[in-house]
Design a protein around this motif. Sequence first.
Motif, PDB file in Angstrom:
ATOM      1  N   UNK A  47       0.886  -1.267  -0.149  1.00  0.00           N
ATOM      2  CA  UNK A  47       0.032  -0.046   0.234  1.00  0.00           C
ATOM      3  C   UNK A  47       0.942   1.267   0.069  1.00  0.00           C
ATOM      4  N   UNK A  48       2.170   1.318   0.702  1.00  0.00           N
ATOM      5  CA  UNK A  48       2.731   2.650   0.679  1.00  0.00           C
ATOM      6  C   UNK A  48       3.314   2.558  -0.563  1.00  0.00           C
ATOM      7  N   UNK A  49       3.758   1.578  -1.279  1.00  0.00           N
ATOM      8  CA  UNK A  49       4.509   1.845  -2.586  1.00  0.00           C
ATOM      9  C   UNK A  49       3.339   2.152  -3.741  1.00  0.00           C
ATOM     10  N   UNK A  50       2.227   1.616  -3.543  1.00  0.00           N
ATOM     11  CA  UNK A  50       1.302   2.093  -4.347  1.00  0.00           C
ATOM     12  C   UNK A  50       0.681   3.627  -4.420  1.00  0.00           C
ATOM     13  N   UNK A  51       0.849   4.114  -3.006  1.00  0.00           N
ATOM     14  CA  UNK A  51       0.457   5.485  -3.028  1.00  0.00           C
ATOM     15  C   UNK A  51       1.591   6.356  -3.845  1.00  0.00           C
ATOM     16  N   UNK A  52       2.725   5.873  -3.719  1.00  0.00           N
ATOM     17  CA  UNK A  52       3.704   6.437  -4.670  1.00  0.00           C
ATOM     18  C   UNK A  52       3.598   6.364  -6.091  1.00  0.00           C
ATOM     19  N   UNK A  53       3.012   5.190  -6.452  1.00  0.00           N
ATOM     20  CA  UNK A  53       2.937   4.792  -7.805  1.00  0.00           C
ATOM     21  C   UNK A  53       1.685   5.781  -8.275  1.00  0.00           C
ATOM     22  N   UNK A  54       0.618   5.691  -7.622  1.00  0.00           N
ATOM     23  CA  UNK A  54      -0.607   6.662  -7.801  1.00  0.00           C
ATOM     24  C   UNK A  54      -0.265   7.816  -8.309  1.00  0.00           C
ATOM     25  N   UNK A  55       0.574   8.530  -7.082  1.00  0.00           N
ATOM     26  CA  UNK A  55       1.170   9.949  -7.353  1.00  0.00           C
ATOM     27  C   UNK A  55       1.808  10.012  -8.744  1.00  0.00           C
TER      28      UNK A  55
END
Length: 348
Positions: free
Chosen positions: A187-195
Amino acid sequence: MTAVGIGLACTLAFLALYLVCRWSDPRMLRNGVFLTAAILFAGATAVIALPESVVSSYILTLGAALLALIGGIALGVALIVNGLQMLHREGRSLGNLLSLIAGVVVLALPALIVVLFSWAEGFHRGDPLDPAVMALLALLILVASYFGLSFVAFALYAVVYSRMRHRLAPQAIVVLGCGLIGGQVSPLLRSRLDRALALYEAERAAGRRPLLVPSGGKGDDETRAEGAAMAEYLLSQGADPADVAAETASRTTEENLRFSRVVHEEAGRDGQMIVVTSNYHVLRAAVIARRLGLPAQVIGARTANYYVPSAFLREYVAIVVEHRWLNLLVCTPFVAFCAFVAITRSQP
């Protein structure tokens, strides 16, 4: 010049230094020092300027001391609660223990200072001052004040920098990796990717085609490179395969940036970069990018609230370690002064 005039002059001087240095390069840690100094001098000047008829100096001092005591206790308890929450949600590791350790230190340090002061004053025995204990007490206060203020400067400017709008048209959008879960993005990495995807889509809507560079190698406990899993996620969310080039060899933030720059250049899209990471990691990544001489600014993705205090502490510790010789140099006069005091007071 009056005390108010001196305070105002110092406030304006540090504010000017902050504005000039921020305009020159917003990625410098000293910007946070100048901003914090300007705020502290402004606050002190406002207090000094208060007329005695509004509030007496005694009441003001007592109120400030009481506020500091309540704030310190509240901070210590909050950090301990956050540390226990981190252990429950994220597991046991030194990084996840930082909030708990910091909370214990915040609560224990004032008590230790009071004990040392009482001992040195001979409060219970009527003994003369103990020079060694007084020197230790002074050293403890000086070092704790230095690291406390430097943390405030770091945290304050990290928040300020993370909220800056960087008006540039990036040729590359680099996404810094973090640990995978079961070979998939967390989830932490997905937040970066979505940004990063949001920025990528905005650039495409403006007629530009930046290169997406998901960056991260394979950790010892991972089944594949983070960059490969990140690239898979980007493609699944609609990124054009021609605009995605994974970097899969890095193991540190510095390597993320250096190796991603190579990927960027090899793709023939040399130019400015936007680096995407979590909001707590923005300032340190920007400092590293500046040190490497990269034409890059850093933006942050949202992080779960419970994770932020521990993450900021971890970033601060990393900054202290990276600048260990500077911190040692700053603390050396403290040690020399306290040793001098101990020696001179012990002589008859």
